[in-house]
Design a protein around this motif. Sequence first.
Motif, PDB file in Angstrom:
ATOM      1  N   ALA A   1      -2.591  14.224   1.181  1.00 49.89           N
ATOM      2  CA  ALA A   1      -2.780  12.980   0.513  1.00 49.89           C
ATOM      3  C   ALA A   1      -2.310  11.821   1.433  1.00 49.89           C
ATOM      4  O   ALA A   1      -1.758  11.991   2.751  1.00 49.89           O
ATOM      5  CB  ALA A   1      -1.485  12.965  -0.520  1.00 49.89           C
TER       6      ALA A   1
ATOM      7  N   THR B   1      -0.070   7.914   1.860  1.00 53.74           N
ATOM      8  CA  THR B   1       0.967   7.122   1.204  1.00 53.74           C
ATOM      9  C   THR B   1       0.820   5.653   1.661  1.00 53.74           C
ATOM     10  O   THR B   1       2.027   5.172   1.437  1.00 53.74           O
ATOM     11  CB  THR B   1       2.370   7.638   1.314  1.00 53.74           C
TER      12      THR B   1
ATOM     13  N   ASN C   1       0.731  -1.164   0.087  1.00 56.20           N
ATOM     14  CA  ASN C   1       0.044  -0.034   0.006  1.00 56.20           C
ATOM     15  C   ASN C   1       0.893   1.510   0.077  1.00 56.20           C
ATOM     16  O   ASN C   1       0.231   2.360  -0.435  1.00 56.20           O
ATOM     17  CB  ASN C   1      -0.861   0.096   1.125  1.00 56.20           C
ATOM     18  N   SER C   2       2.033   1.218   0.514  1.00 52.98           N
ATOM     19  CA  SER C   2       2.898   2.383   0.403  1.00 52.98           C
ATOM     20  C   SER C   2       4.074   2.594  -0.412  1.00 52.98           C
ATOM     21  O   SER C   2       4.390   3.657  -0.710  1.00 52.98           O
ATOM     22  CB  SER C   2       3.504   2.508   1.954  1.00 52.98           C
ATOM     23  N   VAL C   3       4.256   1.321  -1.310  1.00 56.97           N
ATOM     24  CA  VAL C   3       5.281   1.546  -2.204  1.00 56.97           C
ATOM     25  C   VAL C   3       4.959   2.082  -3.542  1.00 56.97           C
ATOM     26  O   VAL C   3       5.944   2.631  -4.206  1.00 56.97           O
ATOM     27  CB  VAL C   3       6.124   0.115  -2.427  1.00 56.97           C
ATOM     28  N   LEU C   4       3.739   2.324  -3.942  1.00 54.66           N
ATOM     29  CA  LEU C   4       3.192   2.661  -4.995  1.00 54.66           C
ATOM     30  C   LEU C   4       3.440   4.331  -5.339  1.00 54.66           C
ATOM     31  O   LEU C   4       3.972   4.854  -6.477  1.00 54.66           O
ATOM     32  CB  LEU C   4       2.150   2.334  -5.516  1.00 54.66           C
ATOM     33  N   GLY C   5       3.269   4.961  -4.337  1.00 56.65           N
ATOM     34  CA  GLY C   5       3.183   6.489  -4.374  1.00 56.65           C
ATOM     35  C   GLY C   5       2.050   7.153  -3.582  1.00 56.65           C
ATOM     36  O   GLY C   5       1.352   6.382  -3.013  1.00 56.65           O
ATOM     37  N   ALA C   6       2.266   8.357  -3.781  1.00 55.46           N
ATOM     38  CA  ALA C   6       0.976   9.331  -2.981  1.00 55.46           C
ATOM     39  C   ALA C   6      -0.259   9.103  -3.715  1.00 55.46           C
ATOM     40  O   ALA C   6      -0.466   8.878  -4.890  1.00 55.46           O
ATOM     41  CB  ALA C   6       1.246  10.806  -3.130  1.00 55.46           C
ATOM     42  N   LYS C   7      -1.144   9.114  -2.786  1.00 53.41           N
ATOM     43  CA  LYS C   7      -2.680   9.000  -3.190  1.00 53.41           C
ATOM     44  C   LYS C   7      -3.599   9.985  -2.690  1.00 53.41           C
ATOM     45  O   LYS C   7      -3.285  10.484  -1.600  1.00 53.41           O
ATOM     46  CB  LYS C   7      -3.142   7.461  -2.778  1.00 53.41           C
TER      47      LYS C   7
ATOM     48  N   ASP D   1      -1.878   4.058   6.630  1.00 51.99           N
ATOM     49  CA  ASP D   1      -2.231   4.805   7.944  1.00 51.99           C
ATOM     50  C   ASP D   1      -1.288   6.280   8.121  1.00 51.99           C
ATOM     51  O   ASP D   1      -1.048   6.827   8.979  1.00 51.99           O
ATOM     52  CB  ASP D   1      -1.641   3.962   9.115  1.00 51.99           C
ATOM     53  N   SER D   2      -0.650   6.515   6.844  1.00 59.18           N
ATOM     54  CA  SER D   2       0.260   7.468   6.556  1.00 59.18           C
ATOM     55  C   SER D   2      -0.077   8.809   5.689  1.00 59.18           C
ATOM     56  O   SER D   2      -1.021   8.628   4.743  1.00 59.18           O
ATOM     57  CB  SER D   2       1.541   7.127   6.058  1.00 59.18           C
ATOM     58  N   TYR D   3      -0.371   9.921   6.280  1.00 54.85           N
ATOM     59  CA  TYR D   3      -0.966  11.256   5.822  1.00 54.85           C
ATOM     60  C   TYR D   3       0.323  12.205   5.538  1.00 54.85           C
ATOM     61  O   TYR D   3       1.173  12.244   6.124  1.00 54.85           O
ATOM     62  CB  TYR D   3      -2.041  11.808   6.480  1.00 54.85           C
ATOM     63  N   VAL D   4       0.135  12.829   4.392  1.00 50.38           N
ATOM     64  CA  VAL D   4       1.269  13.709   3.962  1.00 50.38           C
ATOM     65  C   VAL D   4       0.625  15.281   3.585  1.00 50.38           C
ATOM     66  O   VAL D   4      -0.570  14.998   3.119  1.00 50.38           O
ATOM     67  CB  VAL D   4       2.214  13.024   2.782  1.00 50.38           C
TER      68      VAL D   4
END
Lengths: 210, 210
Positions: B181, B183, B21-27, B186-189
């Motif tokens: 976004a 990433t 879920n985190s390796v592709l990029g920002a969503k 559970d990660s927000y940027v």
Amino acid sequence: MIINRDDIEQMEQRYRGLFINSVLGAKPALLVGTNSINGDSNLAVMSSAFHVGANPPLVGLIIRPSESPRHTLNNILATGYYTLNHVSPQYIEAAHQTSARYPADQCEFEAVGLSKKYLHDFSAPFVEQSTIALGLKLREEHRLAINNTHMIIGEIQLIELPAKVLGDDGFVDIAANDSIAATGLDSYVRIQALRRLSYAKLGQWPKAIE
Amino acid sequence: MIINRDDIEQMEQRYRGLFINSVLGAKPALLVGTNSINGDSNLAVMSSAFHVGANPPLVGLIIRPSESPRHTLNNILATGYYTLNHVSPQYIEAAHQTSARYPADQCEFEAVGLSKKYLHDFSAPFVEQSTIALGLKLREEHRLAINNTHMIIGEIQLIELPAKVLGDDGFVDIAANDSIAATGLDSYVRIQALRRLSYAKLGQWPKAIE
């Protein structure tokens, strides 16, 4: 302000393209690497990749019919393999320039000054400059009748990444990796970590994961 | 480091979920607002929305089968309408908390402290706190046989946004809007503008759009 369906309908085509492409939110900016069956390499920047599932590890990609002459789509369908390469702030101009309409036998890698590399026996080309890259195998292709776009679903076969951005729990810190995102057809952004939050449960508030 | 298909296969389930879920990029991090046919409102944070086309204006959304009891999916299929609401840094905890498994008759809006509002005669609820929001009408639903996920395609009917982030050329500056976004799970940027680049053409290098 409120914009309704009729307002969107009446927008000039280029205005609407910019508007709809930028209003949804941040998207991953990725360079898609392919080879033709003749061995000509192709590289194209896209921001339409999306997560489909982790087990099996699947990534979707929307390819528009208007992207003629569609070298990337043809190559994926013909060979079954492609790569998705993260973009760093240092070469966003080169990444963006891959969207110019180079003829099929002209290699975008050379034309824009990015280098090609191969990993193990994976047949599609990776971008040497990319710090995180995924190698995919085509699993499904759907033609979306609603607007004639193609949806490609690929299974991840190979991932290259710096060990230092992979956490003990599997989290890949793409903000620390300085992977960029796209927010429209022509706009590139940096991402900056806010925080990670604990798994959401009833009756307790999410806590920051340190 | 290189991670191959076998390495992914052997990962512990939760580790693999975070990793893929985190390796592709920002969503885009978006709150999906729906009502049931009984009028119960539901709100769920999702990062699986993607651009499908500008004319007609279409947005795709992947909904995983494991997201039981799947109130959002059921509501979209039953009523045909839903909203996508941008998230600001001030309330990422509230947004994240919508992913806890509230029962169908408990309203996530109230549970997490976000307010519901309606725009014009659009039947699905918007998030009062969101500065950019889209109202969508269901156009297509596909079950992806490959991993049993659902893909929803909706047509944009309504968009609310601050006039100051809409440029003369149609570009919506979501970095200036401070839309966040995601990433991973559970990660927000935060996103930070780098630059916009001119339309890519053969024989000339992209220039920054001021």
